[in-house]
Structure formats: C-alpha cells, structure tokens
Design a protein around this motif. Sequence first.
Motif, PDB file in Angstrom:
ATOM      1  N   PRO A 204       0.820  -1.217   0.000  1.00 52.84           N
ATOM      2  CA  PRO A 204       0.000   0.000   0.000  1.00 52.84           C
ATOM      3  C   PRO A 204       0.855   1.269   0.000  1.00 52.84           C
ATOM      4  CG  PRO A 204      -0.845  -1.582   1.599  1.00 52.84           C
ATOM      5  CD  PRO A 204       0.475  -2.119   1.119  1.00 52.84           C
ATOM      6  N   GLY A 205       0.487   2.204  -0.843  1.00 49.33           N
ATOM      7  CA  GLY A 205       1.171   3.495  -0.896  1.00 49.33           C
ATOM      8  C   GLY A 205       2.393   3.537  -1.780  1.00 49.33           C
ATOM      9  N   ALA A 206       2.947   2.380  -2.131  1.00 48.67           N
ATOM     10  CA  ALA A 206       4.203   2.361  -2.884  1.00 48.67           C
ATOM     11  C   ALA A 206       4.031   2.897  -4.301  1.00 48.67           C
ATOM     12  CB  ALA A 206       4.771   0.945  -2.922  1.00 48.67           C
ATOM     13  N   LEU A 207       2.924   2.554  -4.946  1.00 48.08           N
ATOM     14  CA  LEU A 207       2.721   3.002  -6.325  1.00 48.08           C
ATOM     15  C   LEU A 207       2.504   4.506  -6.394  1.00 48.08           C
ATOM     16  CD1 LEU A 207       2.392   2.448  -9.311  1.00 48.08           C
ATOM     17  CD2 LEU A 207      -0.006   1.856  -8.887  1.00 48.08           C
ATOM     18  N   LEU A 208       1.717   5.041  -5.470  1.00 49.62           N
ATOM     19  CA  LEU A 208       1.469   6.484  -5.468  1.00 49.62           C
ATOM     20  C   LEU A 208       2.772   7.254  -5.288  1.00 49.62           C
ATOM     21  CD1 LEU A 208      -0.405   8.908  -5.507  1.00 49.62           C
ATOM     22  CD2 LEU A 208      -0.866   8.516  -3.066  1.00 49.62           C
ATOM     23  N   LEU A 209       3.608   6.819  -4.364  1.00 45.34           N
ATOM     24  CA  LEU A 209       4.884   7.498  -4.159  1.00 45.34           C
ATOM     25  C   LEU A 209       5.782   7.347  -5.383  1.00 45.34           C
ATOM     26  CD1 LEU A 209       6.794   9.096  -2.387  1.00 45.34           C
ATOM     27  CD2 LEU A 209       7.576   6.947  -1.381  1.00 45.34           C
TER      28      LEU A 209
ATOM     29  N   SER B 211      10.345   1.521  -5.357  1.00 49.93           N
ATOM     30  CA  SER B 211       9.422   1.984  -4.317  1.00 49.93           C
ATOM     31  C   SER B 211       8.662   0.819  -3.688  1.00 49.93           C
ATOM     32  CB  SER B 211       8.434   2.989  -4.916  1.00 49.93           C
ATOM     33  OG  SER B 211       7.527   3.456  -3.943  1.00 49.93           O
ATOM     34  N   HIS B 212       8.751   0.721  -2.348  1.00 50.46           N
ATOM     35  CA  HIS B 212       8.086  -0.344  -1.600  1.00 50.46           C
ATOM     36  C   HIS B 212       7.515   0.220  -0.301  1.00 50.46           C
ATOM     37  CE1 HIS B 212       9.596  -3.838  -3.970  1.00 50.46           C
ATOM     38  NE2 HIS B 212      10.547  -2.977  -4.275  1.00 50.46           N
ATOM     39  N   SER B 213       6.729  -0.613   0.393  1.00 51.37           N
ATOM     40  CA  SER B 213       6.269  -0.270   1.735  1.00 51.37           C
ATOM     41  C   SER B 213       6.263  -1.539   2.579  1.00 51.37           C
ATOM     42  CB  SER B 213       4.877   0.373   1.696  1.00 51.37           C
ATOM     43  OG  SER B 213       3.895  -0.536   1.226  1.00 51.37           O
ATOM     44  N   PHE B 214       6.322  -1.362   3.907  1.00 53.55           N
ATOM     45  CA  PHE B 214       6.405  -2.527   4.789  1.00 53.55           C
ATOM     46  C   PHE B 214       5.323  -2.474   5.859  1.00 53.55           C
ATOM     47  CE2 PHE B 214       9.191   0.703   6.622  1.00 53.55           C
ATOM     48  CZ  PHE B 214       8.905   0.664   7.979  1.00 53.55           C
ATOM     49  N   THR B 215       4.908  -3.655   6.299  1.00 55.67           N
ATOM     50  CA  THR B 215       3.878  -3.750   7.321  1.00 55.67           C
ATOM     51  C   THR B 215       4.428  -3.276   8.666  1.00 55.67           C
ATOM     52  OG1 THR B 215       2.296  -5.243   8.392  1.00 55.67           O
ATOM     53  CG2 THR B 215       4.439  -6.171   7.827  1.00 55.67           C
ATOM     54  N   PRO B 216       3.639  -2.534   9.451  1.00 56.13           N
ATOM     55  CA  PRO B 216       4.145  -1.988  10.718  1.00 56.13           C
ATOM     56  C   PRO B 216       4.498  -3.054  11.749  1.00 56.13           C
ATOM     57  CG  PRO B 216       2.123  -0.882  10.035  1.00 56.13           C
ATOM     58  CD  PRO B 216       2.281  -2.067   9.149  1.00 56.13           C
ATOM     59  N   ILE B 217       3.821  -4.207  11.681  1.00 58.99           N
ATOM     60  CA  ILE B 217       4.057  -5.278  12.648  1.00 58.99           C
ATOM     61  C   ILE B 217       4.312  -6.568  11.882  1.00 58.99           C
ATOM     62  CG2 ILE B 217       3.103  -6.608  14.569  1.00 58.99           C
ATOM     63  CD1 ILE B 217       1.328  -4.210  15.222  1.00 58.99           C
TER      64      ILE B 217
ATOM     65  N   GLU C  87      11.655   2.047   1.428  1.00 55.98           N
ATOM     66  CA  GLU C  87      10.613   1.335   2.167  1.00 55.98           C
ATOM     67  C   GLU C  87       9.882   2.315   3.086  1.00 55.98           C
ATOM     68  OE1 GLU C  87       9.530  -1.760   2.244  1.00 55.98           O
ATOM     69  OE2 GLU C  87      11.030  -2.975   1.184  1.00 55.98           O
ATOM     70  N   LEU C  88       8.571   2.470   2.890  1.00 54.79           N
ATOM     71  CA  LEU C  88       7.749   3.321   3.748  1.00 54.79           C
ATOM     72  C   LEU C  88       6.861   2.463   4.642  1.00 54.79           C
ATOM     73  CD1 LEU C  88       8.661   5.658   1.916  1.00 54.79           C
ATOM     74  CD2 LEU C  88       6.326   6.522   2.019  1.00 54.79           C
ATOM     75  N   ASN C  89       6.706   2.897   5.880  1.00 54.73           N
ATOM     76  CA  ASN C  89       5.820   2.198   6.806  1.00 54.73           C
ATOM     77  C   ASN C  89       4.378   2.328   6.324  1.00 54.73           C
ATOM     78  OD1 ASN C  89       4.240   1.418   9.124  1.00 54.73           O
ATOM     79  ND2 ASN C  89       6.059   1.752  10.387  1.00 54.73           N
ATOM     80  N   GLN C  90       3.705   1.195   6.174  1.00 53.22           N
ATOM     81  CA  GLN C  90       2.358   1.194   5.617  1.00 53.22           C
ATOM     82  C   GLN C  90       1.331   1.871   6.518  1.00 53.22           C
ATOM     83  OE1 GLN C  90       1.519  -2.902   4.654  1.00 53.22           O
ATOM     84  NE2 GLN C  90       3.146  -2.999   3.103  1.00 53.22           N
TER      85      GLN C  90
ATOM     86  N   THR D 270      -2.135   3.738   5.275  1.00 48.80           N
ATOM     87  CA  THR D 270      -3.416   3.288   5.808  1.00 48.80           C
ATOM     88  C   THR D 270      -4.160   4.427   6.494  1.00 48.80           C
ATOM     89  OG1 THR D 270      -2.526   1.056   6.130  1.00 48.80           O
ATOM     90  CG2 THR D 270      -4.521   1.631   7.348  1.00 48.80           C
ATOM     91  N   ALA D 271      -3.432   5.255   7.237  1.00 52.83           N
ATOM     92  CA  ALA D 271      -4.059   6.382   7.934  1.00 52.83           C
ATOM     93  C   ALA D 271      -4.518   7.453   6.959  1.00 52.83           C
ATOM     94  CB  ALA D 271      -3.084   6.970   8.954  1.00 52.83           C
ATOM     95  N   GLY D 272      -3.750   7.667   5.890  1.00 51.32           N
ATOM     96  CA  GLY D 272      -4.106   8.662   4.891  1.00 51.32           C
ATOM     97  C   GLY D 272      -4.102  10.072   5.455  1.00 51.32           C
ATOM     98  N   GLY D 273      -4.862  10.952   4.823  1.00 49.27           N
ATOM     99  CA  GLY D 273      -5.009  12.311   5.318  1.00 49.27           C
ATOM    100  C   GLY D 273      -3.824  13.209   5.020  1.00 49.27           C
ATOM    101  N   PRO D 274      -3.828  14.419   5.588  1.00 50.56           N
ATOM    102  CA  PRO D 274      -2.770  15.407   5.323  1.00 50.56           C
ATOM    103  C   PRO D 274      -1.375  14.929   5.712  1.00 50.56           C
ATOM    104  CG  PRO D 274      -4.671  16.447   6.361  1.00 50.56           C
ATOM    105  CD  PRO D 274      -4.907  14.975   6.428  1.00 50.56           C
TER     106      PRO D 274
END
Length: 305
Positions: free
Chosen positions: A65-70, A150-156, A229-232, A236-240
């Motif tokens: 999640p979020g990796a493609l947008l970034l 560009s990738h993202s990783f699960t927080p837990i 790698e961005l924390n997902q 997930t939270a989205g917003g500003p």
Amino acid sequence: MPARQPPVRRPPLKGHGATAAPAAPAGGLFVLVSCEHGGKHIPPEYREHFAGYAPLLDSHRGHDPGALLLAQEMAAALDAPLVAATTSRLLVDLNRSPGHPRRYSEITRPLPHKVRARIHAEHYLPYREEVEKLIATAIARGATVVHLSSHSFTPIMDGRVRNADVGFLYDPGRPGEVALCQRWLAALHGRAPKLRLRRNYPYTGRSDGFCTWLRRRYPAARYIGVELELNQRHATAGGPAWTALRADVVAALQAALHDHPTLQVHRAGLPGAESAPAGERSYMGRRAREDGTQEEGTSTIGKSR
C-alpha cells in the motif's frame, strides 16, 4: 485461454506531444523509478486459484500500500520513466530473483509447471526485461543509472513492531548508493525531523531483490540501486500527514540528487524511444484504454502522471 495481447503504446498525455529522448551525457545521471508490488490484481485466467484468498490479497502479502502512489510522484517530480506493476505479488513476486524459492507464493507454487511457466512468460519476464532494457540503454549512452525501487512494509511483523517510518535499502559496499542515501536521509531529516529514518531496515540492502540482482550485472560506478521502504501505517491512515510525508520524501530526493558532488541529474525520458510518444505505454498482455487510462492489472512505463 485468452491470447496474450502485444505491447501497445499509450496516446500522449494531455499537454505532451511526441518528443525525442536525447542521449545521456557522459557522467550524467539517468533516473529510473520502479514499483514491483503496486497492486493486488489477479488476472481473470488465474482467479480460480485465488478463491477464498481475498483477505490475503488485501494484506501486505498481496501488495505494498502506498508504494505506487509514491513511485508516481517521484517519477513526475524528476521527469523520470516509471515501470510499475499492479498484479499481485502472490501471483509472482517481481522483486525476487529467478530461482528464488519464494518467487511463487504458496498459492501458485503448487500449480503445474506449464501454468507457472505461462505466468513467468506473461508477467515476470516482461517487467524485468523492460527495466533492464532501460538501464542497459542508458549505460550504453554514457550515463550512470539511479534506480529507485518503491516499496512499503507492514508496521508489525511476527508480533514485533517495526521502529521506522522510512527505510533506505542499499549496498554499503557501493559508494554511490551510500552517498545518495546519506544525502537523501539528511535532507528528509531536515524537512521532517520527527520521522524515524533508518538505513537498511526493515531488510538489509544486500538481501534478495531486484536491485540486488541488478548490482550483479552492472558495476557500482554505473548502477546505483536504492530500495525505498515506507511504513504502511502512513498510507493506511491517509489524510494530510500522508500527503506531507510523500511530499517531503520527494523534495528530499530532489535535493539529494541536485547536491550530488560529481554527477549532474539527467532527465532524458525514455532511452531508445525516440519515436515514442511522451506518454505511458502498457504491456504485459493488457491493452491501454482509448482515453489513456490504465486498465487494472497492467504494468506501465513512461512519464508519470
């Protein structure tokens, strides 16, 4: 089984006409952005094998999640080519090297060899070959390639909280990668000092991945590969806050490349595509819509929107 469609070119994006890609200057940088886990789509011909697996596809196992947008925003900011896939990694993991035991998931690994061979030919090979073609052409023209994956990783993971917001994965033995990540991290810290930034976390930069595979093929002086790698939890939270994080990452990247001590950033577009329109083109068996939007499950290459 539907016949595989040949690659087709997208029409030019609004405001863009056909342009020639100039040769990369000797000593310049050619920036390429990729996203191997950009979606969770399963092509219709394989959906029967994924019955009951919707929760897994929705999870971090199915996509980043979020990796493609970034990735799209980095490519747009740098006017760089983008190669991205929206087919789920559970079909085949484009970030795994050939022969890796987890290239196919527990769902596709038991499938007959001829089915896996078709997945390999229709999804894995075209994506990897497209990236390698861009890199090889740019290097042949005298450029040093900066490849941003560009990738993202699960927080837990396995019950353990991962203590990072952004991770920079690179090979410590390759000076160009060290220098770029140092500058990128420092610039991002300056813009967002509360972010937890870590090097080679939550994975090591030398662990199996597309950048690691490419390092074996190209010398350190000509290929700089960094996996972001961005924390997902941010996506997930989205917003500003999520919007601001992406903007800070992109701005810090621009500063890091601009301040590079010896290399000049080269934004030449697609090497070897002098006759191609400046828009995206789709491949891997799916046809672009007439209005230029992307069909679900395709991969694209070209200027980011």
